[in-house]
Design a protein around this motif. Structure first.
Motif, PDB file in Angstrom:
ATOM      1  N   LEU A 191       1.046   2.586   6.192  1.00 53.01           N
ATOM      2  CA  LEU A 191      -0.189   1.811   6.108  1.00 53.01           C
ATOM      3  C   LEU A 191      -1.091   2.252   4.972  1.00 53.01           C
ATOM      4  CD1 LEU A 191      -1.214   1.647   9.886  1.00 53.01           C
ATOM      5  CD2 LEU A 191       0.014  -0.078   8.544  1.00 53.01           C
ATOM      6  N   ALA A 192      -1.311   3.560   4.880  1.00 49.62           N
ATOM      7  CA  ALA A 192      -2.302   4.067   3.931  1.00 49.62           C
ATOM      8  C   ALA A 192      -2.009   5.519   3.613  1.00 49.62           C
ATOM      9  CB  ALA A 192      -3.710   3.923   4.500  1.00 49.62           C
ATOM     10  N   SER A 222      -1.662  12.897   2.220  1.00 46.33           N
ATOM     11  CA  SER A 222      -1.432  12.590   3.624  1.00 46.33           C
ATOM     12  C   SER A 222      -1.246  11.088   3.773  1.00 46.33           C
ATOM     13  CB  SER A 222      -2.617  13.049   4.479  1.00 46.33           C
ATOM     14  OG  SER A 222      -2.693  14.457   4.513  1.00 46.33           O
ATOM     15  N   TRP A 223      -0.312  10.683   4.617  1.00 52.29           N
ATOM     16  CA  TRP A 223      -0.113   9.253   4.842  1.00 52.29           C
ATOM     17  C   TRP A 223       0.051   8.960   6.334  1.00 52.29           C
ATOM     18  CZ3 TRP A 223       4.485   8.650   7.286  1.00 52.29           C
ATOM     19  CH2 TRP A 223       5.552   9.486   6.953  1.00 52.29           C
ATOM     20  N   TYR A 224      -0.052   7.682   6.650  1.00 45.89           N
ATOM     21  CA  TYR A 224      -0.040   7.222   8.041  1.00 45.89           C
ATOM     22  C   TYR A 224       0.843   5.987   8.124  1.00 45.89           C
ATOM     23  CZ  TYR A 224      -4.224  10.057   7.641  1.00 45.89           C
ATOM     24  OH  TYR A 224      -5.095  11.079   7.345  1.00 45.89           O
ATOM     25  N   GLY A 225       1.554   5.844   9.237  1.00 43.24           N
ATOM     26  CA  GLY A 225       2.455   4.717   9.356  1.00 43.24           C
ATOM     27  C   GLY A 225       2.546   4.173  10.767  1.00 43.24           C
ATOM     28  N   VAL A 226       3.323   3.104  10.902  1.00 46.31           N
ATOM     29  CA  VAL A 226       3.528   2.428  12.187  1.00 46.31           C
ATOM     30  C   VAL A 226       4.993   2.549  12.580  1.00 46.31           C
ATOM     31  CG1 VAL A 226       3.382   0.244  13.444  1.00 46.31           C
ATOM     32  CG2 VAL A 226       1.723   0.755  11.665  1.00 46.31           C
ATOM     33  N   MET A 227       5.215   2.955  13.827  1.00 44.80           N
ATOM     34  CA  MET A 227       6.557   3.023  14.396  1.00 44.80           C
ATOM     35  C   MET A 227       6.605   2.119  15.624  1.00 44.80           C
ATOM     36  SD  MET A 227       7.927   5.306  12.330  1.00 44.80           S
ATOM     37  CE  MET A 227       9.414   6.038  13.076  1.00 44.80           C
ATOM     38  N   ALA A 228       7.809   1.610  15.925  1.00 42.83           N
ATOM     39  CA  ALA A 228       8.024   0.798  17.123  1.00 42.83           C
ATOM     40  C   ALA A 228       9.132   1.437  17.951  1.00 42.83           C
ATOM     41  CB  ALA A 228       8.406  -0.628  16.732  1.00 42.83           C
ATOM     42  N   PRO A 229       9.152   1.197  19.260  1.00 43.12           N
ATOM     43  CA  PRO A 229      10.241   1.736  20.068  1.00 43.12           C
ATOM     44  C   PRO A 229      11.601   1.244  19.586  1.00 43.12           C
ATOM     45  CG  PRO A 229       8.460   0.929  21.465  1.00 43.12           C
ATOM     46  CD  PRO A 229       8.143   0.479  20.069  1.00 43.12           C
ATOM     47  N   GLN A 249     -11.281   2.026   1.469  1.00 42.15           N
ATOM     48  CA  GLN A 249     -11.630   2.803   0.283  1.00 42.15           C
ATOM     49  C   GLN A 249     -12.944   3.556   0.489  1.00 42.15           C
ATOM     50  OE1 GLN A 249     -11.856   0.552  -3.358  1.00 42.15           O
ATOM     51  NE2 GLN A 249     -11.776   2.376  -4.632  1.00 42.15           N
ATOM     52  N   LYS A 250     -13.865   2.971   1.231  1.00 37.74           N
ATOM     53  CA  LYS A 250     -15.127   3.651   1.511  1.00 37.74           C
ATOM     54  C   LYS A 250     -14.901   4.943   2.285  1.00 37.74           C
ATOM     55  CE  LYS A 250     -18.104  -0.451   1.606  1.00 37.74           C
ATOM     56  NZ  LYS A 250     -18.934  -1.343   2.471  1.00 37.74           N
ATOM     57  N   GLN A 251     -13.782   5.001   3.005  1.00 40.73           N
ATOM     58  CA  GLN A 251     -13.470   6.175   3.807  1.00 40.73           C
ATOM     59  C   GLN A 251     -12.441   7.087   3.132  1.00 40.73           C
ATOM     60  OE1 GLN A 251     -12.979   5.172   8.090  1.00 40.73           O
ATOM     61  NE2 GLN A 251     -13.412   3.084   7.453  1.00 40.73           N
ATOM     62  N   GLY A 252     -12.133   6.792   1.868  1.00 42.88           N
ATOM     63  CA  GLY A 252     -11.208   7.644   1.135  1.00 42.88           C
ATOM     64  C   GLY A 252      -9.747   7.351   1.387  1.00 42.88           C
ATOM     65  N   LEU A 253      -9.438   6.179   1.939  1.00 40.72           N
ATOM     66  CA  LEU A 253      -8.061   5.786   2.215  1.00 40.72           C
ATOM     67  C   LEU A 253      -7.628   4.680   1.263  1.00 40.72           C
ATOM     68  CD1 LEU A 253      -8.379   5.627   6.089  1.00 40.72           C
ATOM     69  CD2 LEU A 253      -6.805   7.150   4.890  1.00 40.72           C
ATOM     70  N   SER A 254      -6.396   4.760   0.791  1.00 38.72           N
ATOM     71  CA  SER A 254      -5.833   3.716  -0.070  1.00 38.72           C
ATOM     72  C   SER A 254      -4.701   3.023   0.669  1.00 38.72           C
ATOM     73  CB  SER A 254      -5.280   4.317  -1.366  1.00 38.72           C
ATOM     74  OG  SER A 254      -6.291   4.979  -2.087  1.00 38.72           O
ATOM     75  N   VAL A 255      -4.698   1.701   0.654  1.00 33.65           N
ATOM     76  CA  VAL A 255      -3.610   0.949   1.280  1.00 33.65           C
ATOM     77  C   VAL A 255      -2.297   1.285   0.566  1.00 33.65           C
ATOM     78  CG1 VAL A 255      -2.684  -1.357   1.707  1.00 33.65           C
ATOM     79  CG2 VAL A 255      -5.125  -0.901   2.043  1.00 33.65           C
ATOM     80  N   TRP A 256      -1.277   1.565   1.355  1.00 32.08           N
ATOM     81  CA  TRP A 256       0.022   1.991   0.795  1.00 32.08           C
ATOM     82  C   TRP A 256       1.103   1.517   1.751  1.00 32.08           C
ATOM     83  CZ3 TRP A 256       3.170   6.716   1.953  1.00 32.08           C
ATOM     84  CH2 TRP A 256       4.148   6.944   0.978  1.00 32.08           C
ATOM     85  N   ILE A 257       1.748   0.408   1.405  1.00 33.63           N
ATOM     86  CA  ILE A 257       2.724  -0.231   2.283  1.00 33.63           C
ATOM     87  C   ILE A 257       4.142   0.054   1.788  1.00 33.63           C
ATOM     88  CG2 ILE A 257       3.498  -2.385   3.332  1.00 33.63           C
ATOM     89  CD1 ILE A 257       0.658  -1.750   4.107  1.00 33.63           C
ATOM     90  N   VAL A 258       4.906   0.738   2.618  1.00 28.90           N
ATOM     91  CA  VAL A 258       6.348   0.922   2.405  1.00 28.90           C
ATOM     92  C   VAL A 258       7.022   0.458   3.696  1.00 28.90           C
ATOM     93  CG1 VAL A 258       8.215   2.544   1.887  1.00 28.90           C
ATOM     94  CG2 VAL A 258       5.940   2.919   0.918  1.00 28.90           C
ATOM     95  N   GLU A 259       7.958  -0.476   3.601  1.00 30.94           N
ATOM     96  CA  GLU A 259       8.458  -1.134   4.797  1.00 30.94           C
ATOM     97  C   GLU A 259       9.877  -0.707   5.180  1.00 30.94           C
ATOM     98  OE1 GLU A 259       8.205  -5.254   3.823  1.00 30.94           O
ATOM     99  OE2 GLU A 259       6.053  -5.389   4.173  1.00 30.94           O
ATOM    100  N   GLY A 260      10.147  -0.822   6.475  1.00 33.37           N
ATOM    101  CA  GLY A 260      11.498  -0.769   7.005  1.00 33.37           C
ATOM    102  C   GLY A 260      12.339   0.420   6.574  1.00 33.37           C
ATOM    103  N   GLN A 261      13.509   0.117   6.003  1.00 32.97           N
ATOM    104  CA  GLN A 261      14.458   1.157   5.629  1.00 32.97           C
ATOM    105  C   GLN A 261      13.886   2.115   4.595  1.00 32.97           C
ATOM    106  OE1 GLN A 261      17.489   1.787   7.054  1.00 32.97           O
ATOM    107  NE2 GLN A 261      17.315   3.653   5.831  1.00 32.97           N
ATOM    108  N   LYS A 262      13.107   1.598   3.654  1.00 29.32           N
ATOM    109  CA  LYS A 262      12.505   2.473   2.649  1.00 29.32           C
ATOM    110  C   LYS A 262      11.523   3.454   3.294  1.00 29.32           C
ATOM    111  CE  LYS A 262      13.015  -0.568  -1.363  1.00 29.32           C
ATOM    112  NZ  LYS A 262      12.309  -1.318  -2.432  1.00 29.32           N
TER     113      LYS A 262
END
Length: 326
Positions: free
Chosen positions: A124-125, A253-260, A289-302
């Motif tokens: 996500l970011a 540091s980065w953050y992402g989404v996982m599914a079961p 961006q106001k909170q110091g986070l940049s959108v960073w989308i890497v999907e699926g297998q990557k």
């Protein structure tokens, strides 16, 4: 010619099937409430991103969507809850990199497997990490901080949100590359460590930019360097560690989404499409961006490949430094 014609016909025939899959996935996601599990307390980057995702999905599908801050055990309680959830796309886990790339080595007795129990949806970011000190510390830059640590080995301490956190390991790698011996002080979370640094009990902290930025701007902390490959726009005058003479610590540091595990592929593809729309929206980008986070989308297998690569990179550092979960 015959072969191109056949290929063209095959591609044309596949289009309605692909559209049908997309329509089915959209209908499946529109059939129920969403639960976004954030395994850390409200107020931090994980919570911020979870709420942005939750609000975006609620608007997209006209369904209720809640954020479940299922905290405890360094995020593992929330991750366990996500692992047990139904694999239909309605329960998603927003999680920081450490739980995916560090904990499997640090905590060999985990009750979940990143690859065995989850499927990567998308990152996500990302955000820079900052090395900062209490303004009373007699070090105005990284060179002076290193000199101070070398003059008093093992006594210049730094706060992190826990043993084996990505910020703890960033400090270990910084000390290793700088040839200096810093003393790690683990807290149950960044807020507790931050309070002690601003109060003068601990001289130094390594933290995420969104958490430290307000205190740097107010003068309660002095930023010495960012542990990223390039300077951050929010702190344009603060050098990277490489610019300050310490190579090999280009970490963010980065953050992402996982599914079961078992979530259907068409549903994952639809969620990836939705996530890209939600987070690439100009208003979302500006808010983050106001909170110091940049959108960073890497999907699926990557995204899965990224998790595996970082897991392999952190493992020897954890083992060579003798870091163990507490």
């Amino acid at each position: 010619m015959l072969i191109p014609t056949l290929l063209t016909l095959a591609a044309a025939a596949a289009l309605p099937a692909a559209r049908a899959q997309t329509q089915d996935a959209h209908q499946a996601l529109a059939a129920g409430q969403f639960t976004i599990i954030a395994p850390f307390p409200p107020g931090g980057p994980v919570d911020t991103l979870a709420r942005m995702l939750s609000n975006g999905l609620a608007a997209q599908y006209k369904q209720a969507s809640i954020v479940d801050n299922r905290t405890g055990a360094n995020g593992n309680i929330g991750i366990e809850a996500a692992r047990r959830a139904k694999a239909d796309g309605h329960t998603l886990l927003v999680v920081p990199q450490g739980n995916l790339t560090i904990n499997p080595t640090l905590m060999p007795k985990l009750h979940y497997s990143v690859e065995g129990d989850f499927v990567p949806v998308a990152s996500l970011a990302r955000t820079a990490n900052v090395i900062a000190v209490n303004p009373a510390v007699p070090a105005k830059n990284i060179a002076e901080l290193i000199a101070l640590a070398k003059s008093k080995p093992g006594t210049v301490s730094y706060a992190s949100p826990g043993v084996g956190s990505s910020l703890h390991l960033a400090g270990e790698l910084f000390g290793q590359q700088a040839g200096a011996d810093f003393l790690h002080v683990a807290y149950k979370g960044t807020p507790q460590g931050l309070n002690d640094v601003m109060g003068g009990t601990v001289p130094m902290i390594i933290g995420n930019l969104p958490t430290l930025l307000p205190h740097i701007q107010s003068g309660k902390l002095r930023a010495l360097a960012v542990t990223d490959a390039q300077r951050t726009p929010e702190l344009p005058h603060v050098p990277t560690l490489a610019e300050a003479g310490v190579k090999g610590v280009a970490l963010s540091s980065w953050y992402g989404v996982m599914a079961p595990k078992g979530t259907p592929a068409p549903v994952l593809a639809q969620l990836q499409h939705d996530i890209a729309q939600i987070f690439n929206d100009p208003a979302s980008k500006a808010q983050l961006q106001k909170q110091g986070l940049s959108v960073w989308i890497v999907e699926g297998q990557k995204f899965g490949d990224l998790i595996r690569t970082e897991t392999a990179a952190w493992a020897p550092i954890i083992k060579s430094r003798g870091i163990e979960a507490q």
